[in-house]
Design a protein around this motif. Sequence first.
Motif, short mmCIF file in Angstrom:
data_model
loop_
_atom_site.label_atom_id
_atom_site.label_comp_id
_atom_site.label_asym_id
_atom_site.label_seq_id
_atom_site.Cartn_x
_atom_site.Cartn_y
_atom_site.Cartn_z
N ILE A 133 11.23 8.08 9.02
CA ILE A 133 11.36 7.48 10.67
C ILE A 133 10.24 6.44 10.64
N ILE A 134 8.33 7.08 10.55
CA ILE A 134 8.26 6.26 10.44
C ILE A 134 7.75 4.64 9.48
N ASP A 135 8.47 4.64 8.44
CA ASP A 135 8.86 3.97 7.68
C ASP A 135 9.50 2.52 8.38
N VAL A 136 10.27 2.78 9.64
CA VAL A 136 11.04 2.14 10.53
C VAL A 136 10.47 1.64 11.58
N VAL A 137 9.10 2.09 11.90
CA VAL A 137 8.42 1.95 13.63
C VAL A 137 7.97 0.68 13.52
N GLU A 176 3.91 -0.66 17.12
CA GLU A 176 4.40 0.84 17.89
C GLU A 176 3.13 1.95 17.02
N LEU A 177 2.64 1.40 15.54
CA LEU A 177 2.19 2.48 15.03
C LEU A 177 1.13 3.25 15.79
N ASP A 178 0.00 2.11 16.77
CA ASP A 178 -1.13 2.99 16.82
C ASP A 178 -0.65 4.58 18.35
N VAL A 179 0.74 4.11 18.79
CA VAL A 179 1.19 4.83 20.25
C VAL A 179 1.37 6.30 19.20
N LEU A 180 2.10 5.71 18.08
CA LEU A 180 3.11 7.52 16.98
C LEU A 180 1.82 7.77 16.42
N TYR A 181 0.49 7.15 16.02
CA TYR A 181 -1.06 7.78 15.41
C TYR A 181 -0.70 8.70 16.42
#
Length: 65
Positions: free
Chosen positions: A11-15, A19-24
Amino acid sequence: MTATRQQLRDIIDVVDSNELDVLYQVLIKFIPEAVPMPDEIEAIRLGRDEIRRGETVRHDEIDWS
């Protein structure tokens, strides 16, 4: 359905990169903070006492050679 670590990685690979900072920020909430051990707390207290009493040596006063 129970998610696996691999599914989460996928899932992380397709974000979207934006938006990676939000996910982090979301994921970091699940990592437990390190709790200092009693001996570590005591060592910090002792060090602060030494600083207050002027019993420390400044970094620039040490002969590192």
